[in-house]
Design an enzyme around this catalytic site. Sequence first.
Site, PDB file in Angstrom:
ATOM      1  N   ARG A  32      -3.733 -10.112   4.470  1.00  0.00           N
ATOM      2  CA  ARG A  32      -4.012 -10.221   3.035  1.00  0.00           C
ATOM      3  C   ARG A  32      -2.789  -9.711   2.296  1.00  0.00           C
ATOM      4  O   ARG A  32      -2.472  -8.529   2.376  1.00  0.00           O
ATOM      5  CB  ARG A  32      -5.255  -9.382   2.731  1.00  0.00           C
ATOM      6  N   LYS A  73       0.830  -1.214   0.000  1.00  0.00           N
ATOM      7  CA  LYS A  73       0.000   0.000   0.000  1.00  0.00           C
ATOM      8  C   LYS A  73       0.863   1.262   0.000  1.00  0.00           C
ATOM      9  O   LYS A  73       2.039   1.237   0.374  1.00  0.00           O
ATOM     10  CB  LYS A  73      -0.956  -0.037   1.189  1.00  0.00           C
TER      11      LYS A  73
END
Length: 257
Positions: free
Chosen positions: A238, A204
């Site tokens: 995840r 991210k």
Amino acid sequence: MGIVNVTPDSFSDGGLFVDADAAAARCDALLREGAELLDIGGESTRPGAATPDVAEELRRVLPVLRHAVTLGVPVSVDTSQPEVMQAALDLGVDIVNDVRALQRPGALQVLAAHPAAGVCIMHMKGEPGVMQRAPHYDDVVLEVRQFLAARLALLQNAGIAAERVVLDPGIGFGKTMEHNLALLRRQAELLVLGRALLVGWSRKSTLGTITGRPAAERASASVAAALMAVERGAAVVRVHDVAATVDALKVWQACRP
Ligand code: HH2
């Protein structure tokens, strides 16, 4: 949880697995790397992404889900579309992972009608198209916790037992770097809701801001964040880089008293 993005436009691996055979091979590879569950999605939710229509999303994910459910691990479908949830659950998919927390009309009813299915509900402020335009919170951890608590109660009222529900703070979804880091630093405050936590730090942009690296080069940073999240009580991480994450978690596990 290994990520399989069957999309042309995901932020770190868009286009790599949009072909059904490539996506099926990706599922196999992630299992060989040690993934314990697979998350398969046909919609990119990166900031500014366009939403595919239902027919296109089904076209992307169904062949891959059909393969994944034969592999002997739990399979999750990453979608907000009730029609996609329904089709996936009918195929034998085990979990619905919804970044919009079952807020689309009809989504709650699909899950209520499938009592064996698990569900992950995530916090997002706004929609992907606009969510990174100066997001503001007085206290991000408190607001995320209140949102997840309210959704959990609403799911229960709709007939979805709390034991079926996993919660996700939604790293990068309508949040600045400081917001994301607060959610990791104070992750314990989300555990008080009494449900398992799933977190997605993988590649991210906050990790890019910290390291100065593009998405494809954020594996080490992602492993560091995943490890911290697990140490602070997350049950599921995840991730794109499964092998490296599994190694890190093995070391952490070996060190536990
Ligand atoms: N992050 C993404 C997608 N789905 N689901 C949950 N529960 N939690 C997350 O943090 C999460 C998620 C975004 O990552 P990715 O799938 O790699 O990218 P894209 O949305 O561009 O396909």
